[in-house]
Design an enzyme around this catalytic site. Structure first.
Site, mmCIF file in Angstrom:
data_model
loop_
_atom_site.group_PDB
_atom_site.id
_atom_site.type_symbol
_atom_site.label_atom_id
_atom_site.label_comp_id
_atom_site.label_asym_id
_atom_site.label_seq_id
_atom_site.Cartn_x
_atom_site.Cartn_y
_atom_site.Cartn_z
ATOM 1 C CD GLU A 53 46.835 64.097 46.145
ATOM 2 O OE1 GLU A 53 46.836 63.169 46.995
ATOM 3 O OE2 GLU A 53 46.775 63.896 44.935
ATOM 4 C CE LYS A 83 40.517 58.288 48.439
ATOM 5 N NZ LYS A 83 41.815 58.506 47.864
ATOM 6 C CB ILE A 123 55.463 53.789 49.151
ATOM 7 C CG1 ILE A 123 54.484 52.654 48.809
ATOM 8 C CG2 ILE A 123 56.903 53.304 49.157
ATOM 9 C CD1 ILE A 123 54.619 52.097 47.399
ATOM 10 N NE ARG A 182 42.585 63.283 41.848
ATOM 11 C CZ ARG A 182 42.810 61.996 41.618
ATOM 12 N NH1 ARG A 182 41.978 61.099 42.059
ATOM 13 N NH2 ARG A 182 43.846 61.621 40.933
ATOM 14 C CG ASN A 220 39.018 61.880 44.227
ATOM 15 O OD1 ASN A 220 38.608 61.671 43.070
ATOM 16 N ND2 ASN A 220 40.168 61.426 44.666
ATOM 17 C CD GLU A 269 52.554 60.894 53.435
ATOM 18 O OE1 GLU A 269 51.861 60.609 54.425
ATOM 19 O OE2 GLU A 269 52.106 61.460 52.423
ATOM 20 C CG LEU A 319 57.772 57.110 46.033
ATOM 21 C CD1 LEU A 319 58.983 56.548 46.755
ATOM 22 C CD2 LEU A 319 57.916 56.935 44.524
ATOM 23 N NE ARG A 363 48.284 53.021 37.841
ATOM 24 C CZ ARG A 363 48.052 54.245 38.315
ATOM 25 N NH1 ARG A 363 48.485 55.298 37.667
ATOM 26 N NH2 ARG A 363 47.374 54.409 39.435
ATOM 27 C CG ASP A 398 49.406 46.614 51.010
ATOM 28 O OD1 ASP A 398 50.524 47.035 51.375
ATOM 29 O OD2 ASP A 398 48.359 46.838 51.630
ATOM 30 C CG HIS A 410 50.318 61.574 41.447
ATOM 31 N ND1 HIS A 410 51.199 60.590 41.054
ATOM 32 C CD2 HIS A 410 49.222 60.929 41.907
ATOM 33 C CE1 HIS A 410 50.662 59.412 41.265
ATOM 34 N NE2 HIS A 410 49.451 59.578 41.781
ATOM 35 N NE ARG A 417 50.350 48.541 54.088
ATOM 36 C CZ ARG A 417 49.279 49.284 54.262
ATOM 37 N NH1 ARG A 417 49.100 49.918 55.388
ATOM 38 N NH2 ARG A 417 48.350 49.379 53.339
ATOM 39 C CG ASN A 420 47.812 51.255 44.466
ATOM 40 O OD1 ASN A 420 48.619 50.329 44.366
ATOM 41 N ND2 ASN A 420 46.589 51.210 43.971
#
Ligand code: AMP
Length: 396
Positions: free
Chosen positions: A382, A14, A329, A90, A7, A331, A206, A238, A280, A179, A282, A208
């Site tokens: 993915e 990645k 998010i 990808r 990717n 998961e 869900l 976004r 983030d 996605h 969290r 970033n």
């Protein structure tokens, strides 16, 4: 058969090396800061993690370095690159050209090039990754797997915007959705869990970046992202859906130009913009627990929008058998899943608060036993879909 999944982003790469027959991930990693200084975070199968600073002035050095890491010294997981059977890439935008994954040839490259105006940040980087692999591993087949392909089954009434029709015919102005590889994987897992041939599934990816997809009998029929990945849910940075009238208003009030507004809506808005804390989630959840008012509003806004789309897609589908949560998010954030589901009892959604709190990296059901609608948490994969598609095409 070993498949290398890549990717390539504008300054990152990645990768995963996957044995597609056993689903074993031999190694995976991320090269960051390509063109700046270069940092590689590499993980070998048995959870050996290492971070290496290595100059990566271009993507070519990054890919060469990754191939060295895979084949040399104590990081080696294969003897040489001949053991890699094919490379799966990808590709974010396949436009209307690609309804499924495809072996890459000159014609495919030209089409990905033609789509650059629709994905100016992503498609050029993917092309770079493809061309470098063709140069460094000339004998190996390359396969492109598109984020948009799964959504090509959307009916016209769901993908057209309500603007003059010639802008669709002449300029391909329409909703594409993104996605897709994740929505495909998660909905497919959900259908297996439901053990139903005819199914109505809503997937909430869900992370970033976030999007929701309505999947009927395994096919995408509507999704929240549009021409670009800006439309739909409120995301890390976004804005998601916004009145188009905001644009001329900001042009005047803040003396911005078009590029600045795109930057504002893509990089400064969403969770970051509303909370004023971070993109983030969290950190925002932590601040909300400490009583920060904006953090609380931010979480409520985010969940409210997810809930609105779930209800809207239950309408589009004419019912819903399962709601699935996936990505960072979806998961991990039990508090978000609980908030989203509460109030949805009228469409048969009853979350089991205890099951929801269990932390596992496997597919799981978190609804009450008598809930009419199932609620699943399904870790997305993915890379595995890219490896599988590559394998199928190369084998054929
Ligand atoms: P992704 O883009 O799929 O990697 O997801 C990244 C997002 O997931 C970030 O906003 C993280 O804050 C969020 N995330 C990851 N773990 C958690 C968690 N335990 N609770 C809340 N958010 C999380």
């Amino acid at each position: 058969m070993l498949i290398l999944v890549l990717n390539a982003g504008s300054s990152s790469l990645k990768y995963q090396l996957i044995d597609v027959e056993t689903a074993e991930v031999k190694a995976n990693g991320l090269c960051e800061r390509i063109g700046i200084d270069g940092v590689m975070k590499h993980e070998i199968a048995e959870n050996r993690k290492l971070t290496i600073d290595h100059p990566m002035p271009t993507h070519k050095e990054a890919i060469e370095f990754m191939l060295n890491i895979l084949t040399q010294n104590d990081t080696k997981v294969i003897e040489n690159i001949d053991e890699i059977s094919a490379i799966g890439h990808r590709v974010v935008h396949g436009g209307e050209y690609f309804k499924e994954s495809t072996i890459i040839d000159k014609n495919v490259i030209q089409k990905i090039e033609r789509l650059i105006p629709l994905a100016p940040l992503h498609n050029p980087a993917h092309l770079l990754g493809i061309k470098i692999c063709q140069e460094l591993m000339p004998e190996k087949p390359n396969v492109a797997v598109f984020d948009t392909a799964f959504h090509q089954t959307m009916p016209e009434e769901n993908y057209l915007y309500a603007v003059p029709h010639e802008d669709y015919t002449e300029h391909k102005l329409r909703k594409y959705g993104f996605h897709g590889t994740s929505h495909y994987y998660v909905s497919n897992e959900a259908i297996k869990m439901l053990q139903k041939e005819q199914s109505k599934v809503i997937v909430c990816h869900l992370g970033n970046g976030s999007s929701i997809c309505a999947v009927k009998d395994g096919k995408s029929i509507d999704t929240t992202m549009g021409l670009t990945p800006l439309e739909g849910l409120m995301m890390g940075t976004r804005s998601g859906d916004i009145d188009a009238g905001v644009i001329p208003y900001l042009l005047e009030k803040k003396d911005m130009d078009a590029n600045q507004i795109i930057d504002y809506l893509n990089k400064k808005s969403g969770i970051l913009g509303v909370s004023g804390i971070s993109s983030d989630l969290r950190e925002v959840i932590k601040a909300a627990k400490d009583g920060d008012q904006r953090a609380n509003i931010c979480i409520e806004m985010m969940c409210n929008r997810i809930r609105k789309y779930i209800c809207s897609y239950a309408g589009v589908l004419g019912g819903v058998d399962a709601i699935c949560f996936t990505a960072g998010i979806g998961e991990n954030a039990d508090i978000i899943r609980e908030k989203v589901c509460s109030g949805l009892e009228f469409i048969g959604v009853e979350i089991d608060k205890n099951k929801n709190k269990i932390r596992e990296k496997t597919n799981r059901e978190i609804n009450k036993t008598d809930s009419k609608t199932k609620i699943f948490v399904i870790p997305t994969n993915e890379e595995f879909v890219i490896a599988q598609d590559t394998y199928k095409l190369v084998k054929a």
